[in-house]
Design an enzyme around this catalytic site. Structure first.
Site, PDB file in Angstrom:
ATOM      1  N   ASP A 198     -15.646   0.562  -1.571  1.00  0.00           N
ATOM      2  CA  ASP A 198     -14.292   0.075  -1.837  1.00  0.00           C
ATOM      3  C   ASP A 198     -14.409  -0.828  -3.055  1.00  0.00           C
ATOM      4  O   ASP A 198     -15.018  -1.908  -2.990  1.00  0.00           O
ATOM      5  CB  ASP A 198     -13.780  -0.706  -0.614  1.00  0.00           C
ATOM      6  CG  ASP A 198     -12.374  -1.266  -0.826  1.00  0.00           C
ATOM      7  OD1 ASP A 198     -11.942  -1.391  -1.989  1.00  0.00           O
ATOM      8  OD2 ASP A 198     -11.718  -1.587   0.180  1.00  0.00           O
ATOM      9  N   VAL A 199     -13.816  -0.406  -4.164  1.00  0.00           N
ATOM     10  CA  VAL A 199     -14.030  -1.117  -5.432  1.00  0.00           C
ATOM     11  C   VAL A 199     -13.364  -2.492  -5.487  1.00  0.00           C
ATOM     12  O   VAL A 199     -13.593  -3.253  -6.422  1.00  0.00           O
ATOM     13  CB  VAL A 199     -13.557  -0.280  -6.644  1.00  0.00           C
ATOM     14  CG1 VAL A 199     -14.438   0.925  -6.856  1.00  0.00           C
ATOM     15  CG2 VAL A 199     -12.089   0.108  -6.513  1.00  0.00           C
TER      16      VAL A 199
ATOM     17  N   LYS B  72      -1.539  -2.751 -14.049  1.00  0.00           N
ATOM     18  CA  LYS B  72      -1.921  -1.875 -15.164  1.00  0.00           C
ATOM     19  C   LYS B  72      -1.774  -2.592 -16.508  1.00  0.00           C
ATOM     20  O   LYS B  72      -2.540  -2.329 -17.445  1.00  0.00           O
ATOM     21  CB  LYS B  72      -1.109  -0.582 -15.127  1.00  0.00           C
ATOM     22  CG  LYS B  72      -1.435   0.319 -13.933  1.00  0.00           C
ATOM     23  CD  LYS B  72      -2.906   0.712 -13.873  1.00  0.00           C
ATOM     24  CE  LYS B  72      -3.195   1.765 -12.809  1.00  0.00           C
ATOM     25  NZ  LYS B  72      -4.621   2.096 -12.697  1.00  0.00           N
TER      26      LYS B  72
ATOM     27  N   TYR C 160       2.144  -2.706  -9.283  1.00  0.00           N
ATOM     28  CA  TYR C 160       1.436  -1.673 -10.052  1.00  0.00           C
ATOM     29  C   TYR C 160       1.604  -1.898 -11.557  1.00  0.00           C
ATOM     30  O   TYR C 160       0.628  -1.841 -12.311  1.00  0.00           O
ATOM     31  CB  TYR C 160       1.976  -0.298  -9.648  1.00  0.00           C
ATOM     32  CG  TYR C 160       1.283   0.869 -10.315  1.00  0.00           C
ATOM     33  CD1 TYR C 160       0.016   1.273  -9.903  1.00  0.00           C
ATOM     34  CD2 TYR C 160       1.896   1.586 -11.340  1.00  0.00           C
ATOM     35  CE1 TYR C 160      -0.623   2.352 -10.508  1.00  0.00           C
ATOM     36  CE2 TYR C 160       1.270   2.665 -11.943  1.00  0.00           C
ATOM     37  CZ  TYR C 160       0.016   3.044 -11.523  1.00  0.00           C
ATOM     38  OH  TYR C 160      -0.611   4.112 -12.124  1.00  0.00           O
TER      39      TYR C 160
HETATM   40  N1  NAD Z   1      -1.431  10.475 -11.375  1.00  0.00           N
HETATM   41  C1  NAD Z   1      -0.706   9.784 -12.225  1.00  0.00           C
HETATM   42  O1  NAD Z   1       0.447  10.141 -12.542  1.00  0.00           O
HETATM   43  C2  NAD Z   1      -1.264   8.527 -12.841  1.00  0.00           C
HETATM   44  C3  NAD Z   1      -0.535   7.934 -13.898  1.00  0.00           C
HETATM   45  C4  NAD Z   1      -1.033   6.781 -14.488  1.00  0.00           C
HETATM   46  C5  NAD Z   1      -2.204   6.231 -14.020  1.00  0.00           C
HETATM   47  N2  NAD Z   1      -2.868   6.811 -12.993  1.00  0.00           N
HETATM   48  C6  NAD Z   1      -4.110   6.165 -12.539  1.00  0.00           C
HETATM   49  O2  NAD Z   1      -5.150   7.110 -12.541  1.00  0.00           O
HETATM   50  C7  NAD Z   1      -6.156   6.699 -11.616  1.00  0.00           C
HETATM   51  C8  NAD Z   1      -6.557   7.882 -10.776  1.00  0.00           C
HETATM   52  O3  NAD Z   1      -5.413   8.328 -10.075  1.00  0.00           O
HETATM   53  P1  NAD Z   1      -5.199   9.839  -9.623  1.00  0.00           P
HETATM   54  O4  NAD Z   1      -3.870  10.232 -10.082  1.00  0.00           O
HETATM   55  O5  NAD Z   1      -6.388  10.671  -9.956  1.00  0.00           O
HETATM   56  O6  NAD Z   1      -5.089   9.563  -8.047  1.00  0.00           O
HETATM   57  P2  NAD Z   1      -5.845  10.163  -6.766  1.00  0.00           P
HETATM   58  O7  NAD Z   1      -5.144   9.532  -5.613  1.00  0.00           O
HETATM   59  O8  NAD Z   1      -5.939  11.637  -6.846  1.00  0.00           O
HETATM   60  O9  NAD Z   1      -7.306   9.559  -6.904  1.00  0.00           O
HETATM   61  C9  NAD Z   1      -7.586   8.199  -6.728  1.00  0.00           C
HETATM   62  C10 NAD Z   1      -8.907   8.073  -5.990  1.00  0.00           C
HETATM   63  O10 NAD Z   1      -9.220   6.674  -5.885  1.00  0.00           O
HETATM   64  C11 NAD Z   1      -9.728   6.448  -4.578  1.00  0.00           C
HETATM   65  N3  NAD Z   1      -9.526   5.052  -4.217  1.00  0.00           N
HETATM   66  C12 NAD Z   1      -8.351   4.430  -3.923  1.00  0.00           C
HETATM   67  N4  NAD Z   1      -8.585   3.148  -3.605  1.00  0.00           N
HETATM   68  C13 NAD Z   1      -9.924   2.962  -3.690  1.00  0.00           C
HETATM   69  C14 NAD Z   1     -10.786   1.852  -3.482  1.00  0.00           C
HETATM   70  N5  NAD Z   1     -10.307   0.650  -3.091  1.00  0.00           N
HETATM   71  N6  NAD Z   1     -12.121   2.003  -3.690  1.00  0.00           N
HETATM   72  C15 NAD Z   1     -12.611   3.199  -4.065  1.00  0.00           C
HETATM   73  N7  NAD Z   1     -11.856   4.302  -4.259  1.00  0.00           N
HETATM   74  C16 NAD Z   1     -10.539   4.172  -4.074  1.00  0.00           C
HETATM   75  C17 NAD Z   1      -8.942   7.401  -3.683  1.00  0.00           C
HETATM   76  O11 NAD Z   1      -9.635   7.647  -2.459  1.00  0.00           O
HETATM   77  C18 NAD Z   1      -8.866   8.638  -4.564  1.00  0.00           C
HETATM   78  O12 NAD Z   1      -9.977   9.475  -4.356  1.00  0.00           O
HETATM   79  C19 NAD Z   1      -5.553   5.526 -10.832  1.00  0.00           C
HETATM   80  O13 NAD Z   1      -6.043   4.316 -11.350  1.00  0.00           O
HETATM   81  C20 NAD Z   1      -4.062   5.651 -11.117  1.00  0.00           C
HETATM   82  O14 NAD Z   1      -3.378   4.431 -11.029  1.00  0.00           O
HETATM   83  C21 NAD Z   1      -2.433   7.960 -12.399  1.00  0.00           C
END
Ligand code: NAD
Length: 251
Positions: free
Chosen positions: A62-63, A158, A154
């Site tokens: 858990d990061v 960010k 959020y």
């Molecule tokens: N999908 C979008 O539209 C989008 C847009 C902007 C930014 N982001 C950012 O991109 C990044 C990845 O998101 P994604 O879309 O691939 O989502 P996702 O939900 O597919 O993947 C996120 C991963 O992070 C893991 N995770 C969550 N909390 C955690 C913790 N405390 N410790 C370790 N692992 C943890 C989850 O289990 C999951 O596997 C995130 O930081 C998200 O905020 C996503």
């Protein structure tokens, strides 16, 4: 093979952008530590990388917890070597205005999306300096550039990621550590799974000038470039991947 012989650690590597980046890093020759809060998701990614002949390990962490982050770095060093690339990508995307969310919900979002980068960077940077340099990548998001309604924690987290990226870049440039952020718009990943398709399409129609869905692979391709030596004079920058949303205030 743009990352031949590099060691890469990817948080949130079990899904979406993180998983796509793990696959891309491995295909480019890196040995990859796939870290995820849910270990089973990281294990599935590792199995897929190994089935293609790549080298990878899974780590449950858990990061947002300092001890987990220390364990994540220690395991990477012990099994693969000191990371050349740390991709701080794990994140959650909760909704709510400040009057809607609890103190615990605020803390959870800030801890996972922002504090985690502080925790990881302070463990990894001394090792990277000893090794002669390294690359830190962070996943921010366009809501960190301009806030979105109903996303108070959020958007704040960010925005913090963006300036923490710049701080790390400035503070460690003379030690050959580069730090950049990927700043996605709407990416088609499990994070957005509860977004109904009709609402998603209406959002994209209104806000995203380029047609089509941004995929996790698009972000992974950007991550490979920024992690590679081809980007060795780029640091402290925010790379927007949003189909043109941020080009103007009004779509
Ligand atoms: N999908 C979008 O539209 C989008 C847009 C902007 C930014 N982001 C950012 O991109 C990044 C990845 O998101 P994604 O879309 O691939 O989502 P996702 O939900 O597919 O993947 C996120 C991963 O992070 C893991 N995770 C969550 N909390 C955690 C913790 N405390 N410790 C370790 N692992 C943890 C989850 O289990 C999951 O596997 C995130 O930081 C998200 O905020 C996503």
């Amino acid at each position: 093979m743009r990352l031949r012989d590099k060691v890469a650690l990817v948080t949130g590597g079990g899904s979406g952008i993180g998983a796509a980046s793990c696959y891309a890093f491995a295909r480019e020759g890196a040995r990859v530590a796939v870290a995820n809060r849910t270990l089973a998701k990281a294990e599935a990614v590792v199995r897929a990388i190994k089935s293609e002949g790549g080298r990878a390990i899974s780590i449950g962490a858990d990061v947002s917890v300092g001890a987990d982050v220390q364990h994540m770095i220690d395991t990477t060093v012990a099994e693969l070597g000191v990371p050349d690339i740390v991709f701080n990508n794990a994140g959650i995307s909760p909704s709510g205005r400040v009057t809607d969310i609890s103190e615990a919900e605020w803390d959870e979002c800030i801890s996972i999306d922002l504090k985690s980068i502080f925790l990881t960077a302070r463990c990894a940077i001394p090792l990277m300096i000893e090794k002669g340099g390294g690359v830190i990548l962070n996943t921010a998001g366009t809501f960190g550039i301009r806030a979105a309604r109903n996303k108070a924690a959020y958007s704040a987290a960010k925005a913090g990621v963006i300036n923490l990226t710049r701080s790390i870049a400035l503070d460690y440039a003379r030690e050959d550590i580069r730090c950049n952020a990927i700043c996605p718009g709407f990416v088609d990943t499990p994070l957005n799974a509860n977004f109904p398709a009709t609402a998603r399409d209406a959002f994209l129609e209104q806000y995203q000038p380029l047609r089509g869905l941004i995929g996790a692979g698009d972000a992974a391709e950007m991550a490979v470039y920024l992690a590679s030596d081809a980007a060795n004079m780029i640091t402290g920058q925010i790379f927007v991947l949003d189909g043109g949303q941020q080009a103007g205030l009004y779509a």
